[in-house]
Design an enzyme around this catalytic site. Structure first.
Site, PDB file in Angstrom:
ATOM      1  N   GLU A 196     -51.500 -24.638 -19.672  1.00 40.73           N
ATOM      2  CA  GLU A 196     -52.143 -25.900 -20.038  1.00 40.73           C
ATOM      3  C   GLU A 196     -51.458 -27.118 -19.422  1.00 40.73           C
ATOM      4  OE1 GLU A 196     -51.444 -23.504 -22.200  1.00 40.73           O
ATOM      5  OE2 GLU A 196     -53.258 -23.025 -23.362  1.00 40.73           O
TER       6      GLU A 196
ATOM      7  N   PHE B 118     -52.824 -20.556 -38.589  1.00 36.96           N
ATOM      8  CA  PHE B 118     -52.523 -19.945 -37.294  1.00 36.96           C
ATOM      9  C   PHE B 118     -52.931 -20.888 -36.156  1.00 36.96           C
ATOM     10  CE2 PHE B 118     -53.859 -17.234 -33.662  1.00 36.96           C
ATOM     11  CZ  PHE B 118     -52.583 -16.811 -33.305  1.00 36.96           C
ATOM     12  N   GLN B 119     -52.043 -21.089 -35.228  1.00 36.62           N
ATOM     13  CA  GLN B 119     -52.232 -21.978 -34.073  1.00 36.62           C
ATOM     14  C   GLN B 119     -52.622 -23.402 -34.496  1.00 36.62           C
ATOM     15  OE1 GLN B 119     -54.675 -19.936 -31.046  1.00 36.62           O
ATOM     16  NE2 GLN B 119     -52.760 -19.176 -30.167  1.00 36.62           N
TER      17      GLN B 119
ATOM     18  N   LYS C 198     -62.537 -26.872 -35.317  1.00 34.19           N
ATOM     19  CA  LYS C 198     -63.528 -25.878 -34.907  1.00 34.19           C
ATOM     20  C   LYS C 198     -64.851 -26.031 -35.664  1.00 34.19           C
ATOM     21  CE  LYS C 198     -63.626 -20.976 -33.710  1.00 34.19           C
ATOM     22  NZ  LYS C 198     -62.879 -19.697 -33.761  1.00 34.19           N
TER      23      LYS C 198
ATOM     24  N   MET D  31     -31.339 -33.313  -6.248  1.00 37.07           N
ATOM     25  CA  MET D  31     -31.025 -34.667  -6.679  1.00 37.07           C
ATOM     26  C   MET D  31     -29.859 -34.665  -7.667  1.00 37.07           C
ATOM     27  SD  MET D  31     -31.578 -37.792  -6.157  1.00 37.07           S
ATOM     28  CE  MET D  31     -33.169 -38.386  -5.595  1.00 37.07           C
TER      29      MET D  31
END
Lengths: 160, 555
Positions: free
Chosen positions: B49, B111-112, B161, B469
């Site tokens: 993502e 959940f999630q 949802k 760097m």
């Protein structure tokens, strides 16, 4: 220096978090913050007392303006305004100083709203200085608990 | 007609002119993915993502449109956070859509479940948790308006949802009604006149531009101002491309790795016109009082909060760079600055950007050769670190939106997914990700996306087997204590390319550079080029942190 900002915001869940989060994230100190609905149920009024010099207050104001939920900000520190705070102070009392404490509350035009065997609870409203002075006066007797609302404020109406 | 929340989402995106979405499905967004195939919008499946957010960002920066990314609830959403922050720091218009657990499960550690509006509060311009399907069309309209107007930025829409599944009449609003949101357009006329007189009367004026010039499309006005007044221009990393890199009055980038001429000129100028720049510590050296200390500062920015945040300008102008520059251009008198221009030429002659050509394969040389081959036809993305600074110094960007780089946040792993977005938005352009061996491994999984969609992205790795760097700072500031910076187990990038079915090249000799680059750029598909460069090579000039920008090492 303490500044008083009144901020009109959307009356939505999460708005308080957006505003208070901005203060902590940018390192500004909130002295007190009150929120309440206004006459318009879609809009809340926050009264925020913040400590900082003019530069800090300018930054606070500009950053607050960037929040989509903020409608209007007024720094009323230097304006004629009515500022009030409510305090509830539970003071320890003994038989021998009860009268003295009651006289003190009278002087501050505070009211006794609850009384127990060893304590009484005083309700006071006024500006911050008055509440500070009352607290200071009562402290030697022993303050059991204290609740202050933080100030709410409105700019005074123009005469005529 | 009644539509589901998911259908309303897709229809609303279409109405906003969205053509592509970068995303990754998951449990909480299945209703959206269920209706996605019926929509005109093309979805690009990333491999992580974070890649979706950066791809949307690269798409937005390279096209000027709003980028859209999408992820599921919980880990999907939290994986977007770096990309959202990156877009916030660089003022990139982004709309991030996240799935959320159903409303009745909210706040129950389901959940999630992750409180993504809470998590992203400090890094979004605005965010929404949509509780009612009736609000959805309005929210999407507002989100796009907020993302692209004023100072652009990311807006997050969190969709439970059940809201995706709920049905309602679809009535798209025709306009946005946000009383509390104000966009500044034209600047204050009085201040603009003051600015024009100050510039006209100046003897040592400078213009200092930032990303705001690019996002407002003010390049033409800026170039006209340069032509009319001959005032020299320097740029932040974010402003590169607004002025042609080879313009005789363009001094290159300023700041920590800026050119000596730019740093001296800004330090000695008498009037500084700062446009769409926010005086970042990488530009000022972190001591704002010392920056352009002898000058009257004019600060033009669309965000009032930027004015006075770091430096107090004598002439503040809140407004859109394009409007303000056009008005200054109209009013300004040509200043007498011949002596100043001579001084600047002398600095440029004495302290050009340079590197030692000693037969080794030098990164600066590779970038110069790349520019000669693809020039202004390419869109360049970079990772973060030495690769990024060498690109900023040695690639002469000549078009706005051709330099796509993570400036404010400095996100390693940005370049490859950003190149995905840039290539999707500019299908006919040559898109090159200039990378280091460290950064490229931070989002290397996006090679899969490149292959799946036949995106001909060219990955150019400047491979010094170090986090270069940090190594440079360790060498110069930490007594050569190379703690945890050697990349001791780098993969064979050519074999890695082959594993993905991508053409791979390895270059170790300066003589191979030109031919390899030419071949790679002509190759119709994606390529990975692994250039083995010496680890000791450093980015110079280098202003050590906390020093004034006139104190440059290796200038």
């Amino acid at each position: 220096m303490l500044h008083t900002l009144t901020v009109l915001v959307d009356n939505h869940p999460g708005v308080l978090t957006r505003v208070s989060g901005l203060f902590s994230r940018r390192g500004y100190n909130i002295e007190s913050l009150t929120v309440c609905q206004t006459d318009n149920p879609d809009v809340s009024r926050m009264t925020i007392v913040v400590d900082g010099d003019d530069w800090v207050i300018e930054q606070v104001t500009k950053q607050l303006h960037k929040l989509v939920v903020v409608h209007k900000i007024s720094d009323i520190t230097r304006e004629a305004a009515v500022e009030r705070e409510l305090a509830l102070i539970k003071v320890r009392v003994r038989a021998e100083n009860r009268v003295e404490i009651l006289q003190t509350t009278d002087i501050f035009r505070a009211r006794v709203v609850d009384m127990g065997r060893n304590s009484l609870t005083v309700e006071a409203t006024g500006d911050r200085d008055k509440i500070d002075a009352l607290v200071k006066t009562l402290r030697p007797y022993g303050i059991v608990e204290l609740a202050r609302t933080g100030i709410v404020a409105l700019v005074r109406a123009e005469a005529n | 007609m009644e539509l589901s929340g998911a259908e309303i989402l897709m229809k609303s995106l279409e109405l906003e002119g969205v053509e592509v979405v970068f995303g990754y499905p998951g449990g909480a967004v299945i209703p959206i993915y269920d209706v996605l195939p019926k929509s005109r919008i093309k979805h690009y499946l990333v491999r992580h993502e974070q890649g979706a957010a950066h791809a949307a960002d690269g798409y937005a920066r390279s096209t000027g449109k709003v980028g859209v990314c999408m992820a599921t609830s919980g880990p999907g959403a939290t994986n977007l956070v770096t990309g959202i922050t990156n877009a916030y720091m660089d003022s990139v218009p982004l709309v991030a859509i996240t799935g959320q657990v159903a409303s009745n499960l909210l706040g129950l550690d389901s959940f999630q479940e992750a409180d993504i509006t809470g998590i992203t509060l400090p890094v979004t311009k605005h965010s929404y948790l949509v509780k009612k399907v009736d609000d959805l069309a309005r929210v999407i309209k507002e989100a796009f308006y907020i993302a692209k107007s004023g100072r652009p930025g990311p807006v997050l829409i969190d969709l439970p949802k059940d809201v995706m599944n709920a049905r309602t009449e679809f009535n798209p609003p025709d306009k946005v009604n946000l009383h509390s949101y104000k966009v500044f357009g034209k600047g204050n006329g009085g201040k603009i006149s003051e600015a024009a007189s100050a510039l006209g009367a100046a003897r040592k004026p400078m213009i200092f531009i930032g990303g705001g010039v690019i996002s407002s499309g003010a390049g033409p006005e800026l170039r006209a101002l340069m032509e009319k007044t001959s005032i020299p221009v320097t740029s932040t990393l974010m402003g590169l491309g607004a002025v042609p890199g080879n313009h005789p009055r363009f001094l290159g980038m300023l700041g920590m790795h800026g050119t000596a001429a730019a740093n001296y000129a800004v330090s000695e100028c008498d009037v500084l016109l700062a446009v769409g720049a926010r005086f970042d510590d990488r530009v000022t050296g972190g001591i704002a009082e010392n920056f352009a200390a002898n000058s009257t500062i004019i600060h033009v920015d669309i965000d009032p909060a930027e004015i006075g945040k770091i430096v107090q300008p004598k002439i503040p102008i809140v407004g859109d760079a394009k409007h303000v520059l056009a008005e200054i251009l109209e009013q300004v008198q040509t200043p007498e600055i011949d002596a100043w221009l001579e001084q600047i030429s002398a600095w440029r002659k004495e302290y050009p950007l340079r590197y030692e050509s000693n037969g080794q394969l030098k990164p600066q040389f590779i970038i110069q050769q790349l520019f000669e081959i693809v020039g202004d036809k390419a869109v360049i993305t970079t990772e973060v670190g030495q690769n990024q600074m060498w690109t900023a110094q040695f690639y002469q960007f000549s078009k706005a939106r051709s330099m796509i780089t993570s400036g404010g946040l400095g996100t390693m792993g940005f370049g490859l997914p950003a190149a995905v977005g840039a290539q999707v938005g500019n299908p006919n352009a040559t898109v090159v990700d200039i990378a280091g061996d460290g950064s490229i491994q931070m989002n290397i999984q996006e090679l899969g996306t490149i292959v799946q969609y036949h995106l001909p992205v060219k990955v150019l790795i400047l491979n010094n087997s170090f986090l270069g760097m940090v190594r440079q700072w360790q060498e110069l500031l930490y007594k050569e204590n190379y703690s945890e910076t050697p990349m001791v187990s780098n993969p064979d990038f050519v074999k890695l390319a082959e594993a993905y079915g991508i053409k791979g090249y390895r270059v170790t000799d300066p003589d191979q550079v030109r031919s390899t680059l030419a071949e790679a750029m002509a190759h119709p598909g994606p390529v990975i080029m692994d250039f083995i460069i010496p680890p000791e090579e450093k980015v110079f000039p280098f202003v050590p942190p906390g020093k004034p920008i006139t104190e440059m090492l290796g200038r």
